[in-house]
Scaffold this motif. Structure first.
Motif, PDB file in Angstrom:
ATOM      1  N   LYS A 138     -33.819  57.466-103.728  1.00  0.00           N
ATOM      2  CA  LYS A 138     -34.843  57.549-102.690  1.00  0.00           C
ATOM      3  C   LYS A 138     -35.323  56.163-102.277  1.00  0.00           C
ATOM      4  O   LYS A 138     -35.470  55.859-101.081  1.00  0.00           O
ATOM      5  N   GLU A 182     -34.745  54.577 -98.461  1.00  0.00           N
ATOM      6  CA  GLU A 182     -35.911  54.233 -97.650  1.00  0.00           C
ATOM      7  C   GLU A 182     -36.070  52.731 -97.432  1.00  0.00           C
ATOM      8  O   GLU A 182     -36.792  52.323 -96.513  1.00  0.00           O
ATOM      9  N   LYS A 233     -30.315  64.804 -96.656  1.00  0.00           N
ATOM     10  CA  LYS A 233     -31.425  64.434 -95.781  1.00  0.00           C
ATOM     11  C   LYS A 233     -31.139  63.126 -95.066  1.00  0.00           C
ATOM     12  O   LYS A 233     -31.502  62.946 -93.884  1.00  0.00           O
ATOM     13  N   HIS A 234     -30.458  62.227 -95.751  1.00  0.00           N
ATOM     14  CA  HIS A 234     -30.148  60.921 -95.171  1.00  0.00           C
ATOM     15  C   HIS A 234     -28.724  60.865 -94.634  1.00  0.00           C
ATOM     16  O   HIS A 234     -28.184  59.776 -94.402  1.00  0.00           O
ATOM     17  N   TYR A 282     -47.558  66.748-107.787  1.00  0.00           N
ATOM     18  CA  TYR A 282     -47.229  66.829-106.358  1.00  0.00           C
ATOM     19  C   TYR A 282     -47.082  68.282-105.907  1.00  0.00           C
ATOM     20  O   TYR A 282     -47.592  68.678-104.855  1.00  0.00           O
ATOM     21  N   LEU A 285     -43.410  58.569-105.535  1.00  0.00           N
ATOM     22  CA  LEU A 285     -42.570  58.470-104.354  1.00  0.00           C
ATOM     23  C   LEU A 285     -42.793  59.625-103.391  1.00  0.00           C
ATOM     24  O   LEU A 285     -42.746  59.446-102.163  1.00  0.00           O
ATOM     25  N   ARG A 286     -43.050  60.805-103.922  1.00  0.00           N
ATOM     26  CA  ARG A 286     -43.295  61.943-103.047  1.00  0.00           C
ATOM     27  C   ARG A 286     -44.686  61.890-102.434  1.00  0.00           C
ATOM     28  O   ARG A 286     -44.862  62.209-101.256  1.00  0.00           O
ATOM     29  N   GLN A 315     -46.180  59.219-101.728  1.00  0.00           N
ATOM     30  CA  GLN A 315     -46.124  58.118-100.762  1.00  0.00           C
ATOM     31  C   GLN A 315     -45.716  58.637 -99.374  1.00  0.00           C
ATOM     32  O   GLN A 315     -46.048  58.025 -98.362  1.00  0.00           O
ATOM     33  N   ASP A 316     -44.988  59.743 -99.331  1.00  0.00           N
ATOM     34  CA  ASP A 316     -44.528  60.295 -98.055  1.00  0.00           C
ATOM     35  C   ASP A 316     -45.627  61.071 -97.317  1.00  0.00           C
ATOM     36  O   ASP A 316     -45.451  61.446 -96.156  1.00  0.00           O
ATOM     37  N   THR A 317     -46.737  61.370 -98.022  1.00  0.00           N
ATOM     38  CA  THR A 317     -47.759  62.237 -97.425  1.00  0.00           C
ATOM     39  C   THR A 317     -48.755  61.439 -96.585  1.00  0.00           C
ATOM     40  O   THR A 317     -48.852  60.222 -96.717  1.00  0.00           O
TER      41      THR A 317
END
Length: 373
Positions: A36, A40, A112-113, A292, A368-369, A371-373
């Motif tokens: 991840k 990113e 996803k990527h 999370y 990390l998850r 951080q995406d919010t």
């Protein structure tokens, strides 16, 4: 100190990822973190390292029995090993289910990527899923472990095998083959009847070093219900997730005990609020908690108490991270201890120096998850 402080997060994200040291499930979780970060931040070496870790595990952990894999890799000796039950090598259903769930997460991350996913990864998920569909007990659930020939190590009714249900749900997410999710729903119904319908039989025996009621057993029931709710939106899974979330929060500290003057906790003003305990046998705090997922479940359902406590638990975890040499007894920045002792059960006001891979993996993945919010 909160984990979301930028300097703290930066230090943790640079921690060396020794993937295959110890329990492979958490090592693949570290591989997901590396992947991840790589996707990113445009860091191909991280992406490549993630792939090499997965390839190594899938290639080298195989046994002669389809669906049975070795559980741990001893880095210094360069050898594979297994858990033990009654002095026999076994495959822990809890650890194996976690490992394959993490593999599915890595597949979904690559998709996803828009990166190509090796066919061998998908085949490995299917192989394990087929084993899970055949490896049940007469009671309709999974044994706590299988022998190396694929037979149950015992027939005790426990909640230990719930991570295999989660692996089936995530294998469906990867393959879109409905039979995997259908089987997971059948299994989940049985686990609900045995544990959560009346709570006459507690969630128990999921931790690998105890034989009692424990947080992690109920945690995986919550995660399985959560994943099914995300997958198909059925109301009963929302209700089951709520039931288990409330039970799970009984393990979370809502107050801060007093610590002896001169102890590390007293000196550093450690606050236990938000830290989850472990079990009725092991009375310490650790980072095993779906912070999370609890937060996201609260967001999805409009239940602020889950949003609040998911974030509170996550923020509490940041207190145990080494931010400079010597902090918490470590010299590596980003290192973390496994256990924090808030009671007289063991050296109150101090933490240990055992630092297995899962301690870094769980906190970093949550970070990390979030951080995406």
């Amino acid at each position: 100190m909160k984990f979301t402080d930028s300097n703290t997060f930066g230090n943790v994200s640079k921690h060396p990822l020794h993937y295959m040291y110890g329990w492979t499930g958490q090592c693949l979780k570290l591989a997901w973190c590396d992947g991840k970060l790589g996707f990113e931040n445009g860091m191909e070496e991280r992406i490549s390292r993630c792939k090499r870790a997965v390839d190594f595990y899938l290639r080298e952990s195989r046994t002669d029995v389809p669906g049975i894999r070795h559980s741990t890799f001893q880095l210094e000796e360069g050898t594979w090993d297994d858990f033990r039950m009654n002095k026999q090598p076994v495959v822990s259903s809890r650890a194996y289910g976690e490992t394959m769930s993490d593999l599915a997460d890595i597949v979904l991350l690559h998709r996803k990527h828009e990166r190509e996913v090796p066919i061998a990864w998908i085949e490995a998920l299917r192989e394990s899923a087929e084993f899970y569909m055949e490896g049940t007990l007469p009671s309709g659930i999974y044994p706590s472990a299988w022998l190396m020939d694929g037979q149950p190590a015992d027939e005790m009714i426990t909640a230990a095998g719930l991570p295999c249900v989660i692996a089936l749900i995530k294998t469906f997410a990867v393959t879109l083959e409905r039979r995997y999710r259908d089987h997971a729903e059948t299994m989940m119904q049985r686990y609900y009847e045995l544990h959560a319908e009346t709570f006459d039989r507690p969630f128990a025996r999921s931790t690998l070093d105890a034989k009692c009621e424990d947080k992690e057993a109920g945690m995986y029931f919550f995660l399985a219900a959560y994943e099914l709710f995300v997958s198909n939106g059925k109301e009963r899974y929302k209700e089951w997730a709520e039931i288990s979330a409330d039970w799970l929060l009984t393990f979370v500290y809502m107050w801060n005990p007093a610590y002896d003057r001169g102890s590390v906790f007293f000196t550093k003003e450690f606050n236990a609020v938000g830290w989850p305990g472990v079990s009725v046998q092991n009375h310490h705090l650790d980072v095993f908690f779906p912070a999370y997922e609890l937060w996201r479940f609260g967001k999805m359902t409009g239940q602020h108490q889950y949003v609040r406590w998911g974030r509170t638990v996550f923020d509490a975890m940041g207190q145990g991270i080494c931010t400079e040499p010597g902090d918490w007894g470590f010299n590596v920045i980003g290192e973390q201890a496994e256990g924090f002792f808030q009671t007289h059960w063991n050296h109150r006001g101090h933490s240990n120096k055992w630092n297995p891979a899962w301690v870094i993996a769980l906190v970093l993945q949550n970070a990390l998850r979030f951080q995406d919010t």
